[in-house]
Each structure stands twice: as structure tokens, then as C-alpha cells.
Design an enzyme around this catalytic site. Structure first.
Site, PDB file in Angstrom:
ATOM      1  CG  ASP A  73      68.298 -28.187  57.758  1.00  0.00           C
ATOM      2  OD1 ASP A  73      68.478 -29.028  56.853  1.00  0.00           O
ATOM      3  OD2 ASP A  73      67.647 -28.418  58.789  1.00  0.00           O
ATOM      4  N   GLY A  74      70.839 -24.480  56.414  1.00  0.00           N
ATOM      5  CA  GLY A  74      70.968 -23.062  56.072  1.00  0.00           C
ATOM      6  C   GLY A  74      71.207 -22.844  54.589  1.00  0.00           C
ATOM      7  CG  ASP A 148      61.229 -19.418  60.775  1.00  0.00           C
ATOM      8  OD1 ASP A 148      62.083 -18.626  60.354  1.00  0.00           O
ATOM      9  OD2 ASP A 148      61.499 -20.383  61.503  1.00  0.00           O
ATOM     10  NE  ARG A 158      60.649  -0.211  74.218  1.00  0.00           N
ATOM     11  CZ  ARG A 158      60.746   1.051  73.825  1.00  0.00           C
ATOM     12  NH1 ARG A 158      61.926   1.522  73.435  1.00  0.00           N
ATOM     13  NH2 ARG A 158      59.691   1.822  73.812  1.00  0.00           N
ATOM     14  CB  THR A 188      60.977 -29.459  62.758  1.00  0.00           C
ATOM     15  OG1 THR A 188      61.268 -29.214  61.379  1.00  0.00           O
ATOM     16  CG2 THR A 188      59.890 -30.510  62.870  1.00  0.00           C
ATOM     17  CG  LEU A 192      60.113 -28.216  67.997  1.00  0.00           C
ATOM     18  CD1 LEU A 192      58.717 -28.793  68.162  1.00  0.00           C
ATOM     19  CD2 LEU A 192      61.038 -29.246  67.349  1.00  0.00           C
ATOM     20  CB  SER A 193      62.916 -23.222  69.832  1.00  0.00           C
ATOM     21  OG  SER A 193      63.847 -24.046  69.169  1.00  0.00           O
ATOM     22  CD  GLN A 245      69.614 -18.266  54.924  1.00  0.00           C
ATOM     23  OE1 GLN A 245      69.178 -18.041  53.801  1.00  0.00           O
ATOM     24  NE2 GLN A 245      70.135 -19.440  55.236  1.00  0.00           N
TER      25      GLN A 245
END
Length: 288
Positions: A73-74, A148, A158, A188, A192-193, A245
Site C-alpha cells: 500500500d505504501g 489521509d 503534548r 480503513t 479506522l485506528s 509520507q
């Protein structure tokens, strides 16, 4: 049937011997079918004796009818930002962990690729986000994201103070570790996380997910795709990261403008592509 692909560009994950071997086999298959092939120059350096024309990434995006990404995916995310403005179709061959973006697996790649090259494929579109960093009234940085765009804390312990505005209207003030603006395809991923919902990739929407908000009533929001989000950084130092990235440093007073990119990505998938089977496998949902 769709239009067959004639000129194929190949990009691979760098530093992975398995990718080099897969590209060698892919080149042989494409040549046997009479296709013209160009390799991204960085990829070409890792494939000894490839015999193909090596070109700069921008030239590959401009010349190829179809760009094939070999990796995970990267690598696919990097390729998406590269080709989107040229209308080049994108296809992923997965050699790593099962991903949400790449579709072909090594065991079936040869069979499915032959059908795709002959025009038996699904041609879909995916929205990208465009993020502009505005400081003192001027745009000083810009990036794009298929998954994203994330405003997140720079210091480990912080929180960031920020405001979210939608189409010029104040939405909320937030103290949190950050804020994720996600495409449906990226729902996803990091979103999602963070507790965000899963959106079908073809939806016209932008998803906002706070990261560890101080006030638990700050919840994920799904915006219409034509909206513009503005994130104002207040009395904090932060980073803007696109697709994990591209990174831009933010200081107090900066504004980040996030909206859908003007062009959409062409995504090529096998005719039998099943999004829900990928979800079941990736998320370990119970199978019937």
C-alpha cells in the site's frame, strides 16, 4: 469490454529482492503479449538486465496508459500522487501483507493481468485530498493524499490546540493528539485506528477523526465531498503529514486548507474484485 492497455509503466517497492524478481517475471509476461514497457528509473536500478526503457517518474506518469505498482500500500500511495494529474490508470500487485489498496496477488497475477490488459477490468475513480499550508496569508506548502492528511502533535507528551472550520463556518475547538482528514479509500487506514467508520471507497465524502481528543464528545464526522476543511493551529507546534509520507512543519497561527483534489485517480481492478472479502480477510471478520 474496455479499451486494452498498450503502454505499461512499472513502479516497485525499493530495496526488496522479492519485488525485483516479480518485476522480472512481469516484464517477460508483458513482452510476450506485445506490450511496450517503461520502468521508473529508481525501480530500473534494482532490476538487473531488465532491458526496458527507464524514465523519470513524471515521464512514466505522462507516457503510460497503465501504471502497475509492485509492492504494498505504501508504494501504491506514492504512485497515486504521481499519476493522478495525468489520468493514468493504476493497478497494484501485492507482495507484502494483505493491503486494502493493491488488488492482484502473486498467485493469480499472471492470469488476472492478462485479462486486464485485454480490456476485462473494472475502471473506477477514487478521490484524493489536497492540503495547502497557509502562513501569513500565503500558501507555503502543498501536498496530496489518497488516504489521509493528518495534523498531529510534534512533541510526544503534548496535545495540540486547534480549531476546525467547514466552508468558513466554525465547527469546533479541539485539544487532541491530532485530527485526521481521510478519503473514503483511506477510512480503513489511520482513521479506522482512531475509531472512525469504514466508508465504501467510491463515496463522495471527507471523514474527520480526532486523535485521542481531550473531550470525549469530539466524535468522527462525515462531510460531503465538496466541503472545504480549515484547521487552525492555536498556540502549538505540529506537523501536517499526507499519506504518512509527505511532512510539513506547522507553527502557531498556521492554517491548513483541506479539500478534494481537482482530479480523481483511475483505479483498475479485476472483474471479480470483492471489497467485502478484503475487509473480512484484513479485519479477521468471521467467514461464513
Amino acid at each position: 469490454m474496455n479499451r486494452p492497455f498498450q503502454r505499461i509503466g512499472i513502479l516497485g517497492k525499493l530495496g526488496d529482492p522479492a519485488v525485483s524478481g516479480a518485476i522480472t517475471a512481469l516484464l517477460a509476461a508483458l513482452r510476450a503479449q506485445g506490450r511496450e514497457v517503461v520502468l521508473e528509473e529508481a525501480t530500473a536500478r534494482e532490476v538487473p538486465g531488465h532491458g526496458a526503457r527507464a524514465v523519470a517518474p513524471e515521464d512514466l506518469a505522462r507516457e503510460a496508459d497503465l501504471a502497475i505498482v509492485v509492492g504494498g500500500d505504501g508504494t501504491y500511495l506514492r504512485a497515486a500522487r504521481l499519476v493522478v494529474d495525468h489520468g493514468t490508470a493504476l493497478l497494484g500487485v501485492n507482495l507484502g501483507h494483505l493491503g486494502f489498496l493493491v488488488d492482484l496477488t502473486p498467485t493469480r497475477a499472471a492470469e488476472e493481468l492478462a485479462a486486464i490488459l485485454d480490456g476485462a477490468y473494472r475502471d473506477e475513480e477514487r478521490a484524493l485530498l489536497r492540503a495547502d499550508l497557509v502562513r501569513d496569508g500565503a500558501v507555503i506548502g502543498r501536498s496530496r493524499a489518497l488516504n489521509d492528511a493528518v495534523v498531529h502533535r510534534r512533541e510526544v507528551a503534548r496535545m495540540i490546540q486547534m480549531e476546525a472550520w467547514v466552508d468558513g463556518a466554525f465547527a469546533y475547538r479541539l485539544r487532541a493528539d491530532g485530527l485526521i482528514a481521510s478519503t473514503p479509500a483511506g477510512s480503513t487506514a489511520y482513521a479506522l485506528s482512531g475509531g472512525g467508520p469504514i466508508l465504501e471507497p467510491g463515496l463522495d465524502a471527507i471523514l474527520l477523526v480526532p486523535i485521542c481528543p481531550h473531550t470525549l464528545s469530539n466524535r468522527p464526522i462525515v462531510l460531503a465531498g465538496q466541503r472545504q476543511l480549515e484547521v487552525r493551529v492555536l498556540a502549538s507546534e505540529a506537523n501536517l503529514t499526507c499519506d504518512g509520507q509527505d511532512n510539513l512543519a506547522l507553527v502557531s497561527g498556521d492554517r491548513v486548507l483541506i479539500r478534494q483534489h481537482e482530479r480523481r485517480l483511475r483505479v483498475i481492478q479485476p472483474l471479480e474484485h470483492d471489497y467485502f472479502s478484503i475487509l473480512r480477510a484484513k479485519l479477521d471478520w468471521h467467514n461464513r
